[in-house]
Design a protein around this motif. Structure first.
Motif, PDB file in Angstrom:
ATOM      1  N   MET A 199       0.778  -1.079  -0.051  1.00 12.20           N
ATOM      2  CA  MET A 199      -0.021   0.175   0.181  1.00 12.20           C
ATOM      3  C   MET A 199       0.897   1.259  -0.029  1.00 12.20           C
ATOM      4  N   SER A 200       0.654   2.182  -1.023  1.00 12.04           N
ATOM      5  CA  SER A 200       1.527   3.457  -0.847  1.00 12.04           C
ATOM      6  C   SER A 200       1.108   4.338   0.153  1.00 12.04           C
ATOM      7  N   LYS A 201       2.029   5.134   0.519  1.00 14.22           N
ATOM      8  CA  LYS A 201       1.720   6.144   1.540  1.00 14.22           C
ATOM      9  C   LYS A 201       0.669   7.128   1.153  1.00 14.22           C
ATOM     10  N   SER A 202       0.322   7.519   0.033  1.00 14.34           N
ATOM     11  CA  SER A 202      -0.873   8.242  -0.219  1.00 14.34           C
ATOM     12  C   SER A 202      -2.205   7.187   0.141  1.00 14.34           C
ATOM     13  N   GLU A 203      -2.089   6.093  -0.327  1.00 17.74           N
ATOM     14  CA  GLU A 203      -3.246   5.210   0.228  1.00 17.74           C
ATOM     15  C   GLU A 203      -3.654   5.124   1.755  1.00 17.74           C
ATOM     16  N   LEU A 204      -2.345   5.012   2.341  1.00 18.42           N
ATOM     17  CA  LEU A 204      -2.311   4.963   3.815  1.00 18.42           C
ATOM     18  C   LEU A 204      -2.882   6.118   4.503  1.00 18.42           C
ATOM     19  N   LEU A 205      -2.400   7.219   3.816  1.00 17.60           N
ATOM     20  CA  LEU A 205      -2.767   8.573   4.462  1.00 17.60           C
ATOM     21  C   LEU A 205      -4.375   8.545   4.113  1.00 17.60           C
ATOM     22  N   ALA A 206      -5.004   8.370   2.855  1.00 20.30           N
ATOM     23  CA  ALA A 206      -6.305   8.321   2.553  1.00 20.30           C
ATOM     24  C   ALA A 206      -7.042   7.555   3.654  1.00 20.30           C
ATOM     25  N   LYS A 207      -6.535   6.283   4.000  1.00 17.35           N
ATOM     26  CA  LYS A 207      -7.167   5.280   4.915  1.00 17.35           C
ATOM     27  C   LYS A 207      -7.114   5.911   6.361  1.00 17.35           C
ATOM     28  N   ILE A 208      -6.012   6.693   6.915  1.00 18.21           N
ATOM     29  CA  ILE A 208      -6.122   7.437   8.011  1.00 18.21           C
ATOM     30  C   ILE A 208      -6.921   8.362   8.221  1.00 18.21           C
ATOM     31  N   GLU A 209      -7.032   9.350   7.172  1.00 16.94           N
ATOM     32  CA  GLU A 209      -7.896  10.472   7.052  1.00 16.94           C
ATOM     33  C   GLU A 209      -9.523   9.892   7.267  1.00 16.94           C
ATOM     34  N   LEU A 210      -9.750   8.825   6.552  1.00 18.57           N
ATOM     35  CA  LEU A 210     -11.078   8.333   6.672  1.00 18.57           C
ATOM     36  C   LEU A 210     -11.348   7.614   7.581  1.00 18.57           C
ATOM     37  N   LEU A 211     -10.244   6.945   8.277  1.00 16.69           N
ATOM     38  CA  LEU A 211     -10.457   6.540   9.973  1.00 16.69           C
ATOM     39  C   LEU A 211     -10.858   7.688  10.774  1.00 16.69           C
ATOM     40  N   ASN A 212     -10.198   8.717  10.773  1.00 19.23           N
ATOM     41  CA  ASN A 212     -10.427   9.794  11.657  1.00 19.23           C
ATOM     42  C   ASN A 212     -11.739  10.311  11.438  1.00 19.23           C
ATOM     43  N   GLU A 213     -12.327  10.504  10.100  1.00 15.56           N
ATOM     44  CA  GLU A 213     -13.561  11.026   9.897  1.00 15.56           C
ATOM     45  C   GLU A 213     -14.611  10.062  10.588  1.00 15.56           C
ATOM     46  N   TYR A 214     -14.401   8.707  10.308  1.00 13.12           N
ATOM     47  CA  TYR A 214     -15.426   7.706  10.919  1.00 13.12           C
ATOM     48  C   TYR A 214     -15.273   7.668  12.436  1.00 13.12           C
ATOM     49  N   THR A 240       0.387 -10.453  41.829  1.00  8.29           N
ATOM     50  CA  THR A 240       0.393  -9.669  40.389  1.00  8.29           C
ATOM     51  C   THR A 240       1.229 -10.137  39.508  1.00  8.29           C
ATOM     52  N   LYS A 241       0.663 -10.291  38.252  1.00 16.55           N
ATOM     53  CA  LYS A 241       1.324 -10.637  37.097  1.00 16.55           C
ATOM     54  C   LYS A 241       1.383  -9.616  35.947  1.00 16.55           C
ATOM     55  N   GLN A 242       2.667  -9.536  35.209  1.00 13.02           N
ATOM     56  CA  GLN A 242       2.644  -8.610  34.123  1.00 13.02           C
ATOM     57  C   GLN A 242       2.127  -9.234  33.002  1.00 13.02           C
ATOM     58  N   ILE A 243       1.366  -8.434  31.940  1.00 10.30           N
ATOM     59  CA  ILE A 243       0.767  -8.884  30.801  1.00 10.30           C
ATOM     60  C   ILE A 243       1.470  -8.193  29.882  1.00 10.30           C
ATOM     61  N   SER A 244       1.398  -8.533  28.545  1.00 11.29           N
ATOM     62  CA  SER A 244       1.854  -7.954  27.576  1.00 11.29           C
ATOM     63  C   SER A 244       0.722  -7.597  26.441  1.00 11.29           C
ATOM     64  N   SER A 245       0.535  -6.439  25.776  1.00 10.67           N
ATOM     65  CA  SER A 245      -0.369  -6.258  24.790  1.00 10.67           C
ATOM     66  C   SER A 245      -0.087  -5.132  23.820  1.00 10.67           C
ATOM     67  N   ARG A 246      -0.644  -5.045  22.786  1.00 10.77           N
ATOM     68  CA  ARG A 246      -0.070  -4.133  22.008  1.00 10.77           C
ATOM     69  C   ARG A 246      -1.323  -2.948  21.677  1.00 10.77           C
ATOM     70  N   ARG A 247      -0.753  -1.560  21.399  1.00  7.38           N
ATOM     71  CA  ARG A 247      -1.790  -0.286  21.641  1.00  7.38           C
ATOM     72  C   ARG A 247      -1.413   0.172  20.143  1.00  7.38           C
ATOM     73  N   PHE A 248      -2.666   0.329  19.496  1.00 10.98           N
ATOM     74  CA  PHE A 248      -2.568   1.106  17.983  1.00 10.98           C
ATOM     75  C   PHE A 248      -3.056   2.639  18.394  1.00 10.98           C
ATOM     76  N   THR A 249      -2.124   3.518  17.832  1.00  8.85           N
ATOM     77  CA  THR A 249      -2.484   4.840  17.895  1.00  8.85           C
ATOM     78  C   THR A 249      -2.180   5.576  16.660  1.00  8.85           C
ATOM     79  N   ILE A 250      -2.722   6.678  16.465  1.00  9.83           N
ATOM     80  CA  ILE A 250      -2.248   7.459  15.447  1.00  9.83           C
ATOM     81  C   ILE A 250      -2.298   8.918  15.984  1.00  9.83           C
ATOM     82  N   SER A 251      -1.347   9.707  15.689  1.00 12.98           N
ATOM     83  CA  SER A 251      -1.163  11.010  16.276  1.00 12.98           C
ATOM     84  C   SER A 251      -0.625  11.951  15.042  1.00 12.98           C
ATOM     85  N   ALA A 252      -1.203  13.148  15.325  1.00 12.22           N
ATOM     86  CA  ALA A 252      -0.526  14.199  14.269  1.00 12.22           C
ATOM     87  C   ALA A 252       0.446  15.028  14.488  1.00 12.22           C
TER      88      ALA A 252
END
Length: 92
Positions: free
Chosen positions: A1-16, A80-92
């Motif tokens: 996926m090109s950077k322009s396609e990714l940018l369009a997806k991110i902007e669409l995601l933000n709009e939604y 107490t036990k430590q767990i691992s997870s992943r966080r998805f973020t987009i920042s401007a």
């Protein structure tokens, strides 16, 4: 996926996500109006057409881990036990 396609997806995601937030605010306002009416009628349950609307008080017991940690830090640490997870973020 090109950077322009990714940018369009991110902007669409933000709009939604903005649309979802607007809808969340609107639905919460409608819920609050229904609750206000139920409070005015002094009822926890009402039948409206084919719907039964309930707004009831519920009591529950929750474990206060912060207080437990202060009083018994060693036991808290032992269970107490430590767990691992992943966080998805987009920042401007």
């Amino acid at each position: 996926m090109s950077k322009s396609e990714l940018l369009a997806k991110i902007e669409l995601l933000n709009e939604y996500e903005a649309m979802l937030e607007e809808l969340r605010i609107e639905t919460e306002a409608i819920r609050d109006e229904i609750k206000t009416e139920m409070t005015a009628q002094n009822t926890e349950e009402m039948t409206v057409g084919k719907y039964i609307v309930r707004w009831t008080s519920i009591l529950s017991n929750r474990f206060d881990s912060t207080a437990f940690k202060k009083v018994m830090p060693e036991i808290y640490k032992a269970y107490t036990k430590q767990i691992s997870s992943r966080r998805f973020t987009i920042s401007a």
